[in-house]
Motif scaffolding. Sequence first.
Motif, mmCIF file in Angstrom:
data_model
loop_
_atom_site.group_PDB
_atom_site.id
_atom_site.type_symbol
_atom_site.label_atom_id
_atom_site.label_comp_id
_atom_site.label_asym_id
_atom_site.label_seq_id
_atom_site.Cartn_x
_atom_site.Cartn_y
_atom_site.Cartn_z
ATOM 1 N N LEU A 438 36.008 35.603 43.223
ATOM 2 C CA LEU A 438 35.190 36.596 42.528
ATOM 3 C C LEU A 438 35.737 37.992 42.788
ATOM 4 O O LEU A 438 35.826 38.823 41.888
ATOM 5 N N GLY A 439 36.125 38.218 44.048
ATOM 6 C CA GLY A 439 36.703 39.512 44.405
ATOM 7 C C GLY A 439 37.929 39.803 43.562
ATOM 8 O O GLY A 439 38.073 40.885 42.996
ATOM 9 N N GLY A 441 38.635 38.514 40.709
ATOM 10 C CA GLY A 441 38.184 38.722 39.327
ATOM 11 C C GLY A 441 37.616 40.110 39.141
ATOM 12 O O GLY A 441 37.924 40.793 38.160
ATOM 13 N N VAL A 442 36.792 40.531 40.082
ATOM 14 C CA VAL A 442 36.140 41.841 39.947
ATOM 15 C C VAL A 442 37.184 42.950 39.984
ATOM 16 O O VAL A 442 37.206 43.833 39.124
ATOM 17 N N VAL A 443 38.066 42.867 40.973
ATOM 18 C CA VAL A 443 39.087 43.922 41.074
ATOM 19 C C VAL A 443 39.996 43.885 39.847
ATOM 20 O O VAL A 443 40.248 44.903 39.208
ATOM 21 N N SER A 445 39.489 42.569 36.815
ATOM 22 C CA SER A 445 38.911 42.966 35.535
ATOM 23 C C SER A 445 38.470 44.421 35.583
ATOM 24 O O SER A 445 38.510 45.104 34.561
ATOM 25 N N GLY A 446 38.074 44.896 36.769
ATOM 26 C CA GLY A 446 37.704 46.311 36.880
ATOM 27 C C GLY A 446 38.875 47.204 36.535
ATOM 28 O O GLY A 446 38.773 48.090 35.678
ATOM 29 N N ALA A 498 35.085 41.293 30.660
ATOM 30 C CA ALA A 498 35.094 41.392 32.121
ATOM 31 C C ALA A 498 34.408 40.181 32.743
ATOM 32 O O ALA A 498 34.926 39.574 33.687
ATOM 33 N N ILE A 499 33.263 39.803 32.176
ATOM 34 C CA ILE A 499 32.551 38.642 32.722
ATOM 35 C C ILE A 499 33.399 37.381 32.574
ATOM 36 O O ILE A 499 33.507 36.571 33.505
ATOM 37 N N MET A 502 36.074 37.321 35.172
ATOM 38 C CA MET A 502 35.535 37.008 36.508
ATOM 39 C C MET A 502 35.178 35.529 36.593
ATOM 40 O O MET A 502 35.443 34.870 37.597
ATOM 41 N N VAL A 506 36.601 32.818 39.240
ATOM 42 C CA VAL A 506 35.753 32.002 40.112
ATOM 43 C C VAL A 506 36.009 30.517 39.863
ATOM 44 O O VAL A 506 36.170 29.732 40.797
#
Lengths: 528, 259
Positions: A438-439, A441-443, A445-446, A498-499, A502, A506
């Motif tokens: 997830l991290g 993915g978040v980084v 996609s962010g 973005a979702i 992520m 995941v």
Amino acid sequence: MYKLLLSGRYLRTRFIALASIVSVMLGVATMIVVNSVMAGFSGEMKVRLHGILADMMVESVSSDGFDDSESVIQAINQVAGDHIEAITPVIEVYGMMSFDWPGGTITQPVTLVGIDPQGKDMVSAIRQYMMSRQEIREDGRLVRAPLRQLDAPFDWELTDEAMQHRREWLQWERIRARAEQHQGAVMYPEPSVEGESLGGGDPFANATNPFDDDPLAVDDEQPDEQIADTRDPDAPLSARVFIGVGLISYPYVESETGKTRTMMMLEPGEDVRFTTVTTGTPDAARFAATVADVFKSGMSEYDSTLVFCNLEELQLARKMLSPLDEKDWRNGSVTSLQIKLKDYDDAGIVAQKLLASLPAGEFQVRTWEQKQGPLLQAVEVEAAILNVLLFLIIAVAGFGILAIFYMIVVEKTRDIGILKALGASSGGVMSIFLAYGLGLGVVGSGVGVGLGLLFVKYINEIEDGVSWLTGRKVFDETIYYFHEIPTSVHPAMVVWVAIGAMAIAVLASVLPARRASQLDPVQALRYE
Amino acid sequence: MAAATMTADDSQVTSRTVPIAKQPAPTHVAAVAIDKAYRKGDMKVPVLRGVDLCVSHGEFLAIVGQSGCGKSTLLHLLGLLDGPDVGEVRLKGKRIDDLPTSTRDELRNRVFGFVFQFYHLLPELTLLENVMTPMMIRHSAWEFWKRRTEFKEQAEEIVRKVGLEHRRRHKPSELSGGEMQRAAIARSLVGKPQILLADEPTGNLDASTGGEIMDVLARLNADEGLTIIMVTHDDRLAHEASRIVRLSEGRIQRLEDAA
Ligand SMILES: Nc1ncnc2c1ncn2[C@@H]1O[C@H](COP(=O)(O)OP(=O)(O)OP(=O)(O)O)[C@@H](O)[C@H]1O
Ligand SMILES: [Mg+2]
């Protein structure tokens, strides 16, 4: 807590994970850029489609149209007047247009749309597409300022420039006609000056013209000649048209610069000839008209087929007027009504009301979106396919994450054993890696969202840069009709991309995480 | 939770039993007729064959034996890292080896403290964070965050006790073997376990460092009444313990009291 701490540490210390972050990032950025540009294009396209059409169309099923247009308008106003801002009658007929061009006569199929300019102006944003109201730019330089204010009255008047051009053109045509006469090829009377739909000042009457064999054209109007003489011999014909730019121009590549330019074969002020096809009762009609203006909506579908014409002239030509001599569209029949709604969201209700109240089987009620359904659908399908393909990029990044995570799990086998020996549950160990995924993915996609949005914001600057670097115009105005690349960022799209990214990150970490959670602590501790 | 109540009543028990080491104390942890074999393809390699072992509250037991005789295996079974093929592991008379996984995870976290043969610190974390791992595992992220200063002080105190306060922020890779071993001991103690399972805690250390570690363990046993089960192959170190058992051919062979 250890889960967050460890996944955070892994994120910071495993540089190989950066590779998967970068791939997620690029995938997300690409998706955002492509979607924004596609949305920009299709939005712009819709504006143009809508601008030429109207919110809603009530169309007669028969091509003869209906002659009680006023009562139909009244009926419509009665049932749905609250929602309606304006209604205008139109006639749509298919026909052929021809004009002379060195090397022969050019003939093209067209859709003739008879309009009442004032009414049409109220239902659609058509006036902004008139070239006399636009400035012309080439390579960013202003070539010609608008000839008319945008808010000047919208009618069939020619601009001064068009009138000037007409005079020169007529002169040239007369010389040409005379030259042909002297060659003795064809003998024709002197040019007449004014005529009804055909003949008179129409130079085609003198040239080798397929309409010349029309008895109406020349012979019948001989008597008028003397009267007409008193008038301006250069006056434009009473039938006027707005022609789509695509019908009278073609792009060519300038040999010395390699740039694409547009060659105009016709300028406002010249005359063109029309023949309508035979449908329904009205016979095929032939008439000539003066080009009052050229429109350029940027939709090649329109620009290369549509010709707007005076409603009453078209009615006259097709003998749709009931007292044939009175040129008022109210006397004749029309084929459809275009409606502008106060609020387009009401279209569904209005359509229902109209269908219920209008005589069944005679009318078709459609919104502009329904009328352009196939095109809009095609664009949507295209966007969907592109999105699937682009999402595959992110999926590829997902497989990268999967492989890298597997590696990290193997590398961390001993640590996983330690954590389990210290009492960490299988679920806990699993969530380290899920959180890690997830991290990523978040980084990813962010940063990707940021990058994509920046790209979209500066897309024209980037395009300039790329054009300068490659020495070739990436985005050619003459092809796309846009000065700038249109973009439109839908927040929902950005959020979904973005979702999605992520979720893929995941999902990709589920397998390695499960493996980690199933490790036997004793085995793991033996692992050296 | 079962483990939580155990912690509570056990702290009373230990405090009562501390001074009287020689008197028969109630059994704390026991192995009853344990068999354990490892499978190598079709072949079965028996390692433990009917091991019986009782460890009392506050006892310091040393298990000695040849390399490969199954000492680590026995310790893993006692600490619920692995399950026996036959037999039972009992904590205060209650069977614990057949409890559900989550309960066993919790027992490992609260009741047992592990010191591994090869330190086994997590390389990404600093010494202090390594020491705090059992607390992080025990509490939820939110709980840990709320009480982080408390846990930190707790960990720092233990780090001080093993003499590593100047190395708090170092990663394991920057520590010497003895320092890592002491860090591992600190980690095993931070959760206030009742039983310390130490697998050759001095195995890779020189004699004097090994001595220091043994002193730490002996002090913990004497001062806090911690039950310690230590595996070693060094007879000299084993004599620091209050009782020595020898594991050989899959059985407890000989019991001897420490000198
Ligand atoms: N996972 C395993 N698979 C197969 N055999 C194993 C496994 N773990 C241990 N063994 C075998 O079991 C026996 C006992 O191993 P164990 O690690 O308990 O020995 P040990 O007494 O701790 O030895 P050392 O003093 O060297 O640490 C050894 O012969 C070993 O080869
Ligand atoms: Mg061993």
